[in-house]
Design a protein around this motif. Structure first.
Motif: not given
Lengths: 193, 248
Positions: A74, A67, A81-82, B29, A85, B39, A78, A131-132, A70-71, A63, B36, A59
């Motif tokens: 994501f 995990f 999106s960074k 997340l 942005a 910002m 991210s 920035i970011a 998923i990370v 897991t 962002q 298990m």
């Protein structure tokens, strides 16, 4: 097949038993036919193969794998999106700088239209250190502001002035700058505050 | 014994653990995205140019007003009265801009007035101004008074209507008055009054009269007085010198 007529092949589960397949067949059939005898019931309820440690390891491994997946997914999202942005912020910042440059140009032209002269004109501005969490450079040319960072985020903001712009590249590591009007050269220059 | 050996709670703990991890990831997340997305870069700009343009305009208006209001038996007394009004204006303007977080100072230069250095008859009164320009349009009647101190011909005042042009040539320094009756003898209304080759002449002039719209007008210039305006805010420092035609 009539399993009722078959004699039980084992009395108790045994590792050495060569009839393992036969046992499984019986167990399978018994579950569907019901009516187990005592040996069969004992075998079915036997949980010697269940190990808490092994279950935990399995298990935990699953897991960790889930995990990690998923990370990673994501993190990819991210990063996207960074970048978006950062480009948005670059455009806003570039527009602000372009507005300052055109404001100075307008002032110079208005003064000239009055027949006057601009003795000194300085306009301070500050840019964020990052920035970011990324540093960046601002390249101001004669007709556009170009802002870019190492991760590929980039934005252009064009402008139009009658006053010359002395081309310069500034970096976010030093945040405080100013536009300076040079009346002798009729040019807007960039300097440190 | 049964409750001790019961291991079904493992799955509950595991499920709780996975949910907790999921919540942490989702929160991190979302936080990242929201941060962002919101910002703010350095956007916008303070309305610098409007402030400075307003300041230039009101300074010019005040100088014209101060010149017209400057009474006295001598030019030095007139200049003193002019300077007093400008100082008063400067003090009030400083207070107004101080309330808005800015600093301002106006210094007027009356050396042209004091030394009788008259303005050119160009559009802005400077030697490099537009030499050929229309002083006023749609005039019904007018009286032109010209006092020329220096001249390098040619220079003329052109009075034009839709069908005819009458040019008044000036070749030497001195005072000249062109009355309305003289104009009417040559040009019927409505006409325009223009200066041609205004850079070749310096002096002062005054043109008064009525337009075809029934409004009176005055176009006059004695001197060009320079005003040096120093303007500073938290982000801007400007020092501008603007020439102001007085009295109008």
């Amino acid at each position: 097949m009539n399993f009722k007529k078959m004699k039980p092949q084992i009395n108790a589960p045994s590792r050495a038993s060569g009839g393992r397949i036969h046992v499984c067949q019986r167990a399978y059939v018994s579950m569907h036919h019901g009516g187990h005898n005592a040996d069969e019931r004992r075998f079915i309820k036997n949980e010697d193969a269940v190990s808490i440690a092994l279950g935990f390891i399995l298990m935990f491994s699953i897991t960790v794998l889930v995990f990690s997946a998923i990370v990673l997914s994501f993190d990819t999202l991210s990063q996207q999106s960074k970048k978006s942005a950062m480009q948005g912020s670059f455009e806003i910042m570039g527009s602000g700088l372009a507005v300052r440059i055109t404001t100075m140009d307008t002032l110079v032209n208005i003064s000239n239209s009055y027949g006057g002269r601009v003795n000194t004109l300085e306009y301070d501005f500050s840019i964020p250190a990052s920035i970011a969490n990324e540093g960046y450079s601002v390249n101001i040319t004669n007709n556009q502001v170009i802002i870019e960072s190492d991760n590929g985020a980039k934005a252009w903001v064009p402008f139009n002035t009658s006053t010359n712009i002395t081309q310069a590249t500034i970096y976010s590591s030093a945040q405080d700058y100013k536009f300076i009007y040079n009346g002798t050269a009729n040019a807007i220059e960039i300097g440190r505050q | 014994m049964e409750i001790i050996e019961n291991e079904k709670a493992q799955f509950m703990l595991l499920a709780g653990f996975i949910i907790a991890i999921g919540l942490v990831i989702t929160t991190a997340l979302l936080n990242n995205i929201i941060f962002q997305g919101n910002m703010a870069g350095e956007a916008g700009s303070d309305p610098l140019k409007y402030d400075v343009v307003n300041m230039m305009q009101i300074t010019a208006d005040e100088m014209k007003s101060a010149y017209r209001n400057a009474n006295g038996t001598s030019d030095s007394l007139k200049i003193a009265n002019f300077s007093r009004q400008m100082q008063n204006f400067n003090g009030n303007l400083s207070k107004i801009y101080a309330l808005r977080g800015g600093g301002i100072n106006v210094v007027n230069d009356t050396s042209n007035w004091n030394n009788y250095r008259y303005a050119n008859f160009t559009n802005n009164g400077m030697a490099n101004g537009a030499a050929n320009w229309t002083v006023i349009e749609s005039v019904n009647n007018a009286t032109i008074v010209v006092n020329i101190s220096t001249i390098t011909p040619p220079f003329n005042i052109s009075i034009t209507n839709s069908t005819k042009t009458w040019q008044i040539n000036f070749t030497s320094p001195g005072n000249s008055i062109v009355s309305n009756s003289q104009i009417k003898a040559n040009i019927t209304s409505a006409y325009n009054i223009s200066f041609v080759n205004g850079a070749n002449v310096a002096g002062n002039y005054s043109i008064t009269g009525n337009t075809t719209y029934g409004r009176t007008f005055i176009r006059a210039r004695d001197y060009i007085l320079n005003a040096t305006v120093t303007f500073s805010t938290s982000k801007v420092r400007a020092n501008l010198t603007i020439p102001v035609s007085v009295p109008w």
